[in-house]
Design a protein around this motif. Structure first.
Motif, short mmCIF file in Angstrom:
data_model
loop_
_atom_site.label_atom_id
_atom_site.label_comp_id
_atom_site.label_asym_id
_atom_site.label_seq_id
_atom_site.Cartn_x
_atom_site.Cartn_y
_atom_site.Cartn_z
N HIS A 1 0.88 -1.17 0.00
CA HIS A 1 0.00 0.00 0.00
C HIS A 1 0.92 1.22 0.00
O HIS A 1 1.31 1.74 1.04
CB HIS A 1 -0.92 -0.03 1.22
CG HIS A 1 -1.78 -1.26 1.28
ND1 HIS A 1 -2.96 -1.37 0.58
CD2 HIS A 1 -1.62 -2.44 1.93
CE1 HIS A 1 -3.51 -2.57 0.80
NE2 HIS A 1 -2.70 -3.24 1.61
N LEU A 2 1.26 1.66 -1.19
CA LEU A 2 2.41 2.53 -1.39
C LEU A 2 2.18 3.98 -0.94
O LEU A 2 1.04 4.45 -0.89
CB LEU A 2 2.82 2.50 -2.86
CG LEU A 2 3.15 1.12 -3.42
CD1 LEU A 2 3.48 1.21 -4.90
CD2 LEU A 2 4.30 0.47 -2.65
N LYS A 3 3.28 4.65 -0.65
CA LYS A 3 3.24 6.05 -0.25
C LYS A 3 3.15 6.96 -1.48
O LYS A 3 3.84 6.73 -2.46
CB LYS A 3 4.49 6.42 0.55
CG LYS A 3 4.71 5.60 1.79
CD LYS A 3 6.02 6.02 2.44
CE LYS A 3 6.43 5.08 3.55
NZ LYS A 3 7.73 5.46 4.14
N GLY A 4 2.32 7.97 -1.37
CA GLY A 4 2.25 8.99 -2.41
C GLY A 4 3.17 10.14 -2.06
O GLY A 4 4.02 10.04 -1.17
N PRO A 5 2.99 11.29 -2.74
CA PRO A 5 3.84 12.45 -2.47
C PRO A 5 3.79 12.93 -1.02
O PRO A 5 4.73 13.56 -0.53
CB PRO A 5 3.27 13.52 -3.42
CG PRO A 5 2.68 12.73 -4.54
CD PRO A 5 2.11 11.50 -3.90
N SER A 6 2.71 12.63 -0.30
CA SER A 6 2.59 13.03 1.10
C SER A 6 3.54 12.26 2.00
O SER A 6 3.81 12.68 3.13
CB SER A 6 1.15 12.80 1.59
OG SER A 6 0.87 11.41 1.63
N GLY B 1 -0.20 4.17 1.90
CA GLY B 1 -1.49 4.01 1.26
C GLY B 1 -2.06 5.27 0.67
O GLY B 1 -3.28 5.46 0.67
N THR B 2 -1.20 6.12 0.10
CA THR B 2 -1.70 7.38 -0.49
C THR B 2 -1.23 7.56 -1.93
O THR B 2 -1.31 8.67 -2.46
CB THR B 2 -1.25 8.60 0.35
OG1 THR B 2 0.18 8.63 0.43
CG2 THR B 2 -1.86 8.58 1.74
N LYS B 3 -0.77 6.50 -2.56
CA LYS B 3 -0.34 6.62 -3.95
C LYS B 3 -1.48 6.26 -4.89
O LYS B 3 -2.14 5.23 -4.73
CB LYS B 3 0.86 5.71 -4.24
CG LYS B 3 1.42 5.91 -5.65
CD LYS B 3 2.61 5.01 -5.94
CE LYS B 3 3.12 5.27 -7.36
NZ LYS B 3 4.19 4.33 -7.74
N TYR B 4 -1.69 7.09 -5.87
CA TYR B 4 -2.72 6.89 -6.89
C TYR B 4 -2.49 5.55 -7.58
O TYR B 4 -1.42 5.29 -8.13
CB TYR B 4 -2.62 8.04 -7.89
CG TYR B 4 -3.68 8.11 -8.96
CD1 TYR B 4 -4.93 8.67 -8.68
CD2 TYR B 4 -3.43 7.68 -10.26
CE1 TYR B 4 -5.90 8.77 -9.67
CE2 TYR B 4 -4.39 7.77 -11.25
CZ TYR B 4 -5.62 8.32 -10.95
OH TYR B 4 -6.57 8.42 -11.94
N TYR B 5 -3.48 4.68 -7.54
CA TYR B 5 -3.41 3.32 -8.07
C TYR B 5 -2.25 2.51 -7.48
O TYR B 5 -1.71 1.62 -8.12
CB TYR B 5 -3.35 3.32 -9.59
CG TYR B 5 -4.70 3.51 -10.25
CD1 TYR B 5 -5.80 2.77 -9.83
CD2 TYR B 5 -4.87 4.42 -11.29
CE1 TYR B 5 -7.04 2.95 -10.43
CE2 TYR B 5 -6.12 4.60 -11.89
CZ TYR B 5 -7.19 3.85 -11.46
OH TYR B 5 -8.43 4.02 -12.04
N GLY B 6 -1.89 2.82 -6.23
CA GLY B 6 -0.89 2.04 -5.52
C GLY B 6 -1.53 1.27 -4.37
O GLY B 6 -0.96 1.18 -3.29
#
Length: 351
Positions: free
Chosen positions: A110-115, A119-124
């Motif tokens: 559940h991948l990290k996005g820019p934040s 669990g905040t990566k788009y389609y991650g």
């Protein structure tokens, strides 16, 4: 203060502050969480779930966490998800807190996005709308599942042979606090763009393990290792998890996890791998992702007991879940469930 007294104190504060121990974002009436469903009931709930209104992708600003009334609980939830091995893993000093069965972290999938939040990566495979997705029908059990069931499904599959987090435990409530914070500002019972994994055109052919191994060595081995055993965090970081997770061996997900399925792994790899790729800026072609997904899942990993009890209704079984008992006396179909072709070029499943 003992650990038990501290837990009771924190749980009392949760209840006093109005934080919900369970959230029902989807009306599943007349059914109840935990209820077994007939084929017709399951189809009706699936249709209800599919027809929810679509919301836009959004991630809350992390700068407001520390002013939130549940800040400590949310931060503990983030710690559990991002440093799972150190917080609830097999080497934790307090035996009663050893829930995870391996040294992976939830944020490895559940991948990290820019934040920088898990669990905040788009389609991650993000968590950003997960509280609005439950309760719903779970084909693996043919029951109405809750968000607690979903978390504990990961604990016993992606996290090795882990143990379920008790619903009223501080750890489960911390994870739910984080999920609830992510959902603040969204509408209940909504779907959301960018959650799960993208729907893609799966090649209508058998996986090429030879090509998959070649792609792995050129695109994946640098991070995950030549044998797929991952790269541990530096000892100086005081973490026992992985900088780059294993995709094989004893610390990998077991063969009952969603990522052990070639189609699901293809979707994840295509949208997120190698490191730095995104669903809007992919690096691998779909064919490359498909072959490397097959190769990765041909490697040895922990085996989950009682897989034959998964998906008890054949109508709802994923076509890429190769459980031998599903294909008694049909080795050809078992091989096809492992590596294709999967007889479809368009996959509609989201879970």
């Amino acid at each position: 203060m003992t650990c038990k007294t501290r837990f009771k104190s924190v749980l009392f504060m949760i209840l006093a502050s109005g934080f919900p121990l369970g959230v029902s974002a989807i009306d599943v009436s007349p059914y109840q969480p935990g209820q077994s469903l007939t084929t017709g009931q399951a189809l009706e709930l699936k249709k209800r779930f599919k027809n929810r209104p679509m919301g836009v992708w959004r991630v809350n600003d992390s700068s407001n966490i520390d002013t939130h009334k549940n800040a400590k609980l949310i931060r503990y939830g983030i710690q559990i998800l991002d440093h799972t091995a150190d917080t609830i893993g097999p080497n934790v000093s307090e035996p009663q807190k050893r829930f995870s069965g391996n040294n992976l972290s939830c944020s490895n999938c559940h991948l990290k996005g820019p934040s920088g939040l898990p669990g905040t990566k788009y389609y991650g495979i993000p968590f950003v709308n997960v509280m609005n997705d439950y309760p719903n029908f779970r084909a693996r059990s043919m029951k109405v599942g809750t968000i607690v069931d979903r978390v504990n499904g990961c604990m016993s599959r992606s996290m090795g042979d882990g143990k379920p987090l008790p619903e009223n435990s501080l750890e489960m409530q911390a994870v739910l606090a984080y999920f609830n914070w992510l959902a603040e500002g969204t509408a209940t019972n909504q779907a959301m763009v960018g959650v799960g994994l993208p729907v893609i055109d799966i090649p209508n052919r058998k996986v090429s393990l030879h090509n998959g191994k070649r792609v792995y060595k050129s695109q994946c081995a640098q991070c995950h290792g030549e044998s797929g055993l991952g790269v541990k965090e530096a000892a100086s970081n005081r973490h026992s998890g992985y900088l780059f997770p294993p995709i094989a061996g004893r610390d990998s997900y077991n063969n009952g996890a969603g990522m052990s399925r070639v189609i699901k792994a293809t979707r994840f790899i295509y949208a997120n791998m190698p490191f730095g790729a995104t669903a809007n800026a992919t690096v691998l072609s779909i064919d490359q992702a498909y072959d490397v997904a097959g190769y990765i899942n041909s490697l040895k990993r922990p085996e989950r007991a009682d897989r034959d009890k998964d998906f008890p209704n054949p109508r709802f079984r994923p076509i890429d879940y190769p459980v031998p008992s599903y294909f008694i006396d049909d080795a050809t179909k078992l091989e096809q469930a492992k590596y294709g072709p999967f007889r479809t070029s368009r996959l509609q499943e989201k879970k």
